[in-house]
Write a protein that holds these residues in place. Structure first.
Motif, PDB file in Angstrom:
ATOM      1  N   GLY A 163      -3.277  10.805  10.111  1.00  0.00           N
ATOM      2  CA  GLY A 163      -4.637  10.958   9.612  1.00  0.00           C
ATOM      3  C   GLY A 163      -5.299   9.616   9.366  1.00  0.00           C
ATOM      4  N   ILE A 164      -4.518   8.636   8.893  1.00  0.00           N
ATOM      5  CA  ILE A 164      -5.050   7.287   8.686  1.00  0.00           C
ATOM      6  C   ILE A 164      -5.449   6.659  10.016  1.00  0.00           C
ATOM      7  CG2 ILE A 164      -4.409   4.931   8.019  1.00  0.00           C
ATOM      8  CD1 ILE A 164      -2.886   6.109   5.669  1.00  0.00           C
ATOM      9  N   THR A 206      -2.858   5.919  -2.139  1.00  0.00           N
ATOM     10  CA  THR A 206      -2.886   6.149  -3.582  1.00  0.00           C
ATOM     11  C   THR A 206      -2.860   4.860  -4.384  1.00  0.00           C
ATOM     12  OG1 THR A 206      -0.465   6.340  -3.620  1.00  0.00           O
ATOM     13  CG2 THR A 206      -1.735   8.375  -3.343  1.00  0.00           C
ATOM     14  N   HIS A 207      -2.403   3.762  -3.756  1.00  0.00           N
ATOM     15  CA  HIS A 207      -2.205   2.545  -4.536  1.00  0.00           C
ATOM     16  C   HIS A 207      -2.225   1.325  -3.622  1.00  0.00           C
ATOM     17  CE1 HIS A 207      -0.964   0.457  -8.171  1.00  0.00           C
ATOM     18  NE2 HIS A 207      -0.051  -0.191  -7.479  1.00  0.00           N
ATOM     19  N   VAL A 208      -2.929   0.280  -4.042  1.00  0.00           N
ATOM     20  CA  VAL A 208      -2.929  -1.014  -3.353  1.00  0.00           C
ATOM     21  C   VAL A 208      -2.748  -2.087  -4.412  1.00  0.00           C
ATOM     22  CG1 VAL A 208      -4.185  -2.591  -1.838  1.00  0.00           C
ATOM     23  CG2 VAL A 208      -4.605  -0.139  -1.675  1.00  0.00           C
ATOM     24  N   GLN A 209      -1.796  -2.996  -4.195  1.00  0.00           N
ATOM     25  CA  GLN A 209      -1.580  -4.042  -5.198  1.00  0.00           C
ATOM     26  C   GLN A 209      -1.089  -5.319  -4.540  1.00  0.00           C
ATOM     27  OE1 GLN A 209       0.568  -2.794  -8.646  1.00  0.00           O
ATOM     28  NE2 GLN A 209       0.708  -4.845  -9.529  1.00  0.00           N
ATOM     29  N   VAL A 261       0.853  -1.180   0.000  1.00  0.00           N
ATOM     30  CA  VAL A 261       0.000   0.000   0.000  1.00  0.00           C
ATOM     31  C   VAL A 261       0.893   1.234   0.000  1.00  0.00           C
ATOM     32  CG1 VAL A 261      -1.765   1.295   1.253  1.00  0.00           C
ATOM     33  CG2 VAL A 261      -1.789  -1.205   1.315  1.00  0.00           C
ATOM     34  N   HIS A 262       0.649   2.155  -0.921  1.00  0.00           N
ATOM     35  CA  HIS A 262       1.290   3.472  -0.909  1.00  0.00           C
ATOM     36  C   HIS A 262       0.286   4.480  -0.365  1.00  0.00           C
ATOM     37  CE1 HIS A 262       4.865   2.360  -3.100  1.00  0.00           C
ATOM     38  NE2 HIS A 262       4.197   1.983  -4.166  1.00  0.00           N
ATOM     39  N   GLY A 263       0.765   5.410   0.455  1.00  0.00           N
ATOM     40  CA  GLY A 263      -0.152   6.422   0.960  1.00  0.00           C
ATOM     41  C   GLY A 263       0.567   7.578   1.616  1.00  0.00           C
ATOM     42  N   ARG A 264      -0.197   8.367   2.349  1.00  0.00           N
ATOM     43  CA  ARG A 264       0.324   9.574   2.981  1.00  0.00           C
ATOM     44  C   ARG A 264      -0.439   9.823   4.283  1.00  0.00           C
ATOM     45  NH1 ARG A 264      -3.563  13.389   1.939  1.00  0.00           N
ATOM     46  NH2 ARG A 264      -2.225  15.103   2.580  1.00  0.00           N
ATOM     47  N   SER A 266     -14.714  -3.920   5.536  1.00  0.00           N
ATOM     48  CA  SER A 266     -15.183  -4.106   4.161  1.00  0.00           C
ATOM     49  C   SER A 266     -15.158  -2.775   3.402  1.00  0.00           C
ATOM     50  CB  SER A 266     -16.607  -4.668   4.171  1.00  0.00           C
ATOM     51  OG  SER A 266     -17.112  -4.782   2.862  1.00  0.00           O
ATOM     52  N   GLY A 267     -14.527  -2.789   2.231  1.00  0.00           N
ATOM     53  CA  GLY A 267     -14.468  -1.585   1.407  1.00  0.00           C
ATOM     54  C   GLY A 267     -13.473  -0.543   1.870  1.00  0.00           C
ATOM     55  N   LEU A 268     -12.596  -0.913   2.817  1.00  0.00           N
ATOM     56  CA  LEU A 268     -11.688   0.066   3.424  1.00  0.00           C
ATOM     57  C   LEU A 268     -10.787   0.746   2.404  1.00  0.00           C
ATOM     58  CD1 LEU A 268     -10.378   1.360   5.963  1.00  0.00           C
ATOM     59  CD2 LEU A 268      -8.797  -0.590   5.987  1.00  0.00           C
ATOM     60  N   TRP A 269     -10.156  -0.038   1.519  1.00  0.00           N
ATOM     61  CA  TRP A 269      -9.168   0.549   0.611  1.00  0.00           C
ATOM     62  C   TRP A 269      -9.809   1.574  -0.317  1.00  0.00           C
ATOM     63  CZ3 TRP A 269      -5.360  -0.533   3.312  1.00  0.00           C
ATOM     64  CH2 TRP A 269      -5.107  -1.814   3.804  1.00  0.00           C
ATOM     65  N   ASN A 270     -10.998   1.273  -0.808  1.00  0.00           N
ATOM     66  CA  ASN A 270     -11.675   2.225  -1.696  1.00  0.00           C
ATOM     67  C   ASN A 270     -11.989   3.536  -0.979  1.00  0.00           C
ATOM     68  OD1 ASN A 270     -11.662   0.512  -3.915  1.00  0.00           O
ATOM     69  ND2 ASN A 270     -13.638  -0.407  -3.398  1.00  0.00           N
ATOM     70  N   VAL A 271     -12.386   3.426   0.284  1.00  0.00           N
ATOM     71  CA  VAL A 271     -12.702   4.634   1.045  1.00  0.00           C
ATOM     72  C   VAL A 271     -11.433   5.435   1.318  1.00  0.00           C
ATOM     73  CG1 VAL A 271     -13.717   5.546   3.161  1.00  0.00           C
ATOM     74  CG2 VAL A 271     -14.696   3.510   2.100  1.00  0.00           C
ATOM     75  N   LEU A 272     -10.331   4.747   1.658  1.00  0.00           N
ATOM     76  CA  LEU A 272      -9.071   5.447   1.908  1.00  0.00           C
ATOM     77  C   LEU A 272      -8.551   6.134   0.647  1.00  0.00           C
ATOM     78  CD1 LEU A 272      -7.206   2.920   4.239  1.00  0.00           C
ATOM     79  CD2 LEU A 272      -7.989   5.214   4.851  1.00  0.00           C
TER      80      LEU A 272
END
Length: 375
Positions: A319-320, A365-368, A312-315, A352-358
Motif C-alpha cells: 500500500g505504501i 505509525t512512528h518516525v524518529q 520508521v515503523h509502519g504497515r 515534502s510533508g510525506l511522513w505526516n501524510v503517511l
C-alpha cells in the motif's frame, strides 16, 4: 465499461495521453492503479489480460482508457509508449523485461517511473545518465516501499559534503508475505549481479553472502543482520562519500540460520524458475498485506564517530508503494520540475510533508531520529 482501442499501423487512433501504467493487472500494479484512480489522476491502464483489465476498471471510480498489450512485443510497445509523456512501469522482473522499456524512455526523453528492487537493472541505468540528460529524459527507479523510503530518510539526515565510514539500511518484517512478483524476483536474484560498497568502491556480493551483528533498542531480540541487495546502496553511492554501505534484513537467530542454509540449495535455471512461477497458484490478498508490519532503519556513522539513526515503523508495504507512486505523479502533474538524467527518488524533491501524510493515512505509525557519539 472497458474501452477498446483501435490500431492504425500500430498507432493508437486517439489523442495523446500523458500517463500510461504498464503492468496494471499485476498485484502491485493493481494497487497503484486503484490509488491513482482514487487520487483522480487520469491515466491509461495497460495489461496483458482483457479479463483482468475489465475487473480492474469496474473497481475504478473514474473513466480511464484501457489497453491490452504484451510488453514482449517490442514494436507494438514502441508505437504506444511514443505517445505518452510519463511511463509508470510495474512489469517485473526488471532484469528480464525492463531494459527495452527503460532504454526507449531514455532515447525519447520520457519521464520513466518504476518500482524495481533489482540492483543490477538500476546499475545499468546509471551508465546511461549522460545519454538521458542529452535526450531530456528523467529516469526514476525504485519508487517503492523499500529503497524510496530509505533514500528519502538518508537525504533528510545526511550531508553530501561530509564523509561517512558507513551508511546502511536495515529491514525488519512481521507477518510478511511477498507478492508473486517479489517472490519471482527473489528467486531470480542469484542470476544477476548484486552490490555493496567496501573501501569506498562498489563490489559484487550474492544475497546472504555475509552478515553482521547489530542491535537496536527499538527492535529487541533481533541481532543478526543478513545482507540483502536493495537499490538504495546505489543511491547512497551516487550521493554520499561513504567507505562502507550495504542493506540488511534483521532476523532472529533461528530465521537467520534457516535463510543461510537456503544458500546451499542448487541454483535453478531462469527458465525453470519462470515455469514454476507461471504454474503456481498465488493467493496473496489485500487482507494479507494489511496485516504486514515493518521497521526500516537507516544508520550512518560519520568519520568523526557521530552515529545518526532514523527509523520508521509502519504497515502495508505494498500500500505504501502505491501511495508513493501516486504521490510523485501528483507532484509532477502539479508542475514539479524534475532533473534530467538518472534521478534517485529523493532527488525529485517531491516528498515534502510525506511522513505526516503517511501517518494520517495510517500507513506508518512512528518516525524518529536518534544521534549518539561513538568516540
Amino acid at each position: 465499461m472497458l474501452k477498446k482501442l483501435n490500431y492504425t499501423n500500430g498507432l493508437l487512433n486517439q489523442m495523446k495521453h500523458s500517463i500510461i501504467l504498464l503492468g496494471a493487472t499485476g498485484f502491485t500494479g493493481k494497487l497503484i492503479a486503484e490509488k491513482l484512480d482514487k487520487d483522480s489522476v487520469t491515466f491509461t491502464i495497460c495489461g496483458r489480460s482483457l479479463e483482468k483489465l475489465q475487473y480492474l476498471t469496474e473497481k475504478c471510480t473514474h473513466n480511464h482508457e484501457c489497453l491490452v498489450l504484451d510488453v514482449m512485443k517490442e514494436e507494438k510497445i514502441k508505437s504506444v509508449l511514443f505517445q505518452y509523456e510519463i511511463v509508470i512501469n510495474c512489469v517485473g522482473p526488471f532484469n528480464l523485461w525492463g531494459n527495452f522499456i527503460r532504454n526507449f524512455c531514455v532515447q525519447h526523453g520520457k519521464i520513466y517511473i518504476d518500482i524495481s528492487g533489482e540492483q543490477s537493472f538500476i546499475e545499468q541505468s546509471f551508465m546511461m545518465d549522460k545519454l538521458a540528460k542529452e535526450k531530456g529524459a528523467t529516469i526514476i527507479h525504485s519508487v517503492s516501499f523499500e529503497s524510496c523510503m530509505a533514500d528519502i530518510i538518508a537525504s533528510e539526515m545526511l550531508d553530501s559534503a561530509l564523509k561517512y565510514s558507513d551508511i546502511s539500511s536495515y529491514y525488519f518484517f512481521r507477518n510478511s508475505k511477498p507478492s508473486p512478483g517479489t517472490k519471482l524476483t527473489m528467486q531470480l536474484s542469484k542470476h544477476f549481479p548484486t552490490f555493496f560498497i567496501h573501501n569506498g568502491k562498489m563490489e559484487n556480493a550474492s544475497p546472504l553472502a555475509f552478515h553482521k551483528y547489530i542491535s537496536f533498542d527499538f527492535l529487541p531480540g533481533f541481532t543478526k543482520a543478513l545482507f540483502m541487495p536493495y537499490p538504495e546502496i546505489l543511491f547512497f553511492n551516487k550521493k554520499y562519500k561513504v567507505n562502507h554501505s550495504a542493506s540488511y534484513l534483521m532476523l532472529n537467530h533461528s530465521d537467520a540460520m534457516f535463510l543461510l542454509a537456503s544458500r546451499k540449495q542448487p541454483i535453478e535455471s531462469v527458465d525453470k524458475i519462470l515455469k514454476k512461477h507461471q504454474s503456481r497458484k498465488h493467493n496473496l490478498n489485500e487482507n494479507d498485506i494489511a496485516k504486514q508490519e515493518f521497521t526500516l532503519v537507516v544508520q550512518a556513522i560519520a568519520e568523526d564517530g557521530i552515529k545518526i539513526t532514523k527509523y520508521v515503523h509502519g504497515r502495508n508495504m505494498y500500500g505504501i508503494t502505491a501511495f508513493l507512486v501516486s504521490y510523485l505523479v501528483k507532484q509532477i502533474n502539479s508542475g514539479l520540475l524534475l532533473k534530467k538524467g538518472i534521478v534517485t527518488p529523493s532527488e525529485t524533491g517531491a516528498w515534502s510533508g510525506l511522513w505526516n501524510v503517511l501517518i494520517k493515512e495510517k500507513l506508518i505509525t512512528h518516525v524518529q531520529e536518534l544521534q549518539s557519539d561513538e568516540k
